[in-house]
Write a protein that holds these residues in place. Sequence first.
Motif, short mmCIF file in Angstrom:
data_model
loop_
_atom_site.label_atom_id
_atom_site.label_comp_id
_atom_site.label_asym_id
_atom_site.label_seq_id
_atom_site.Cartn_x
_atom_site.Cartn_y
_atom_site.Cartn_z
N TYR A 11 -37.85 127.64 24.42
CA TYR A 11 -39.17 127.21 24.14
C TYR A 11 -39.96 126.74 25.43
O TYR A 11 -39.26 126.45 26.38
CB TYR A 11 -39.03 125.96 23.11
N THR A 12 -41.13 126.74 25.23
CA THR A 12 -42.02 126.23 26.67
C THR A 12 -42.29 124.73 26.56
O THR A 12 -42.42 124.17 25.29
CB THR A 12 -43.38 127.01 26.70
N GLY A 13 -42.59 124.34 27.66
CA GLY A 13 -42.91 122.83 27.86
C GLY A 13 -44.01 122.93 28.66
O GLY A 13 -44.53 123.54 29.50
N ALA A 14 -44.64 121.50 28.79
CA ALA A 14 -45.98 121.20 29.65
C ALA A 14 -45.83 119.89 30.11
O ALA A 14 -44.76 119.10 29.98
CB ALA A 14 -47.15 121.33 28.76
N SER A 15 -46.78 119.35 31.01
CA SER A 15 -46.88 118.33 31.74
C SER A 15 -46.87 117.10 30.46
O SER A 15 -47.78 117.21 29.42
CB SER A 15 -48.20 117.95 32.29
N GLY A 16 -45.92 116.02 30.62
CA GLY A 16 -46.06 114.96 29.49
C GLY A 16 -45.19 115.25 28.48
O GLY A 16 -44.83 114.48 27.68
N ASP A 17 -44.28 116.30 28.39
CA ASP A 17 -43.51 116.54 27.32
C ASP A 17 -41.95 115.88 27.54
O ASP A 17 -41.00 115.77 26.83
CB ASP A 17 -43.06 118.10 27.31
N SER A 18 -41.79 115.68 29.02
CA SER A 18 -40.55 115.26 29.56
C SER A 18 -39.94 113.76 28.40
O SER A 18 -41.00 112.98 28.23
CB SER A 18 -40.36 114.78 30.71
N GLY A 19 -38.94 113.69 28.08
CA GLY A 19 -38.40 112.70 27.16
C GLY A 19 -38.48 113.01 25.91
O GLY A 19 -38.05 112.33 24.89
N ALA A 20 -39.24 114.24 25.34
CA ALA A 20 -39.47 114.49 23.97
C ALA A 20 -38.08 114.58 23.10
O ALA A 20 -36.94 115.24 23.61
CB ALA A 20 -40.39 115.72 23.97
N PRO A 21 -38.15 114.39 21.98
CA PRO A 21 -36.90 114.61 21.06
C PRO A 21 -36.64 116.03 20.97
O PRO A 21 -37.69 116.80 20.60
CB PRO A 21 -37.18 113.83 19.88
N VAL A 22 -35.42 116.70 21.10
CA VAL A 22 -35.23 117.95 20.69
C VAL A 22 -34.08 117.93 19.35
O VAL A 22 -33.15 117.06 19.68
CB VAL A 22 -34.50 118.64 21.84
N TYR A 23 -34.01 118.58 18.44
CA TYR A 23 -33.64 118.37 17.25
C TYR A 23 -33.24 119.98 16.35
O TYR A 23 -34.11 120.89 16.74
CB TYR A 23 -33.90 117.40 16.38
N TYR A 24 -32.71 119.76 15.52
CA TYR A 24 -32.52 120.79 14.61
C TYR A 24 -33.29 120.85 13.49
O TYR A 24 -34.06 119.90 13.44
CB TYR A 24 -30.91 121.22 14.15
N GLY A 25 -33.55 121.94 12.68
CA GLY A 25 -34.41 122.10 11.64
C GLY A 25 -34.13 121.13 10.50
O GLY A 25 -33.14 120.67 10.36
#
Length: 387
Positions: A333-347
């Motif tokens: 997936y792609t990220g952008a400025s400010g996404d650091s720390g975002a939760p990553v999880y399964y569906g």
Amino acid sequence: MKKIIAIFLIVSMCLYLSVPASAETSLTEEEMMEKNRLYHLVIDWFESKYDASCHGDFYFDHNGDLILNIVPEKFTSKMKEDIYKCNQMLQRNILTKKGIRTVEVQYTLKELYSFYNTLLDYYKTEGFYCISIDTINNKISVELPNSIPRIKNISTFSNIPSEAVHFCYKESGGFTIKKAADRYLCDNNISTRATTVNVRPGTTGASGGSGCTMSWGIKYQGKYCYLYAGHGVELGNSVFYNGINIGKAIYKKTGGSLDCALIERADSAKSISNLLPNGDTLSYAAPKRNYKANDIVWMYGASSARRSGTIQRISAGVYTDEGYLSDVILASYTGASGDSGAPVYYGSSDGRTPLGIHSAYSKTSQYSAIIKLHNILDTTGGVLYDF
């Protein structure tokens, strides 16, 4: 013996779930995630019996079908029998009717990890781009900028066969941790006397002009904290949420396998929601440890909102603006400025099982780096806490 039988019964019941007739041809994203979940039940059972020194890795192809790399001389008749039993059950469901396909390879997963660790030790002081375990191709992938010389003779590493390593050179680039946009600047003198703040995961926290994404609540050394990106705050500094001081960083690490910070709540009136901005519930289940190539995962970032992709590497070492990170997951997936720390999880079909937090995105490779949540909890001694 009773434990094994019980596991098979659970798997068998799950595999009788009804699915639409269209699943034979074109699956929806929800059906793909359900297929992925059903296969993981069998993976979990098989890997509970046989460790990584006996076989290569499981992974999913681009159709979501399950493949197991096997080393022929280590793949015993008992393992073959167990795969046969797994396939008998899997084939009862239209989603998993193809069962598990086996592919012969040279190296077990344990051997790949050994090669990987040796190369990490060699390159980590050089500012390399990325070294990762490519379980699909049963190799170690070494991606380097042109400024770093290739190992002239890989045989100097007595435990690494030359055919086990693939070198790739990049003209430029590398992992770049995105810096926050100016809109995240805040006034550190803003009053902290608000009566209540319901901090929502997937939205922006800010510290000293840097904006990152809030994720899970964590209880750490008896203190209630928010999980945040390590490169987004300095130890002891405050973090603001919608202009209100919600706490200060009492733990921070950027290096090794971690890029995270723990923000102690400023007062008991401030709480963290379990609802993402789109209304989805963020799970507080035990974090995923058994992830595979081509698993579908989701990230919810303050800048990018919800993005989905697939796991490309289960363990990688990357060089970022902040330094060297090891044992991260790379996803598409792609990220952008400010996404650091975002939760990553399964569906949702997997209960939105937590996986980690977003750390960095590379335009060169178009991969994102994920810090494993179980590494954060194992290292800090913290526990997920829904408060």
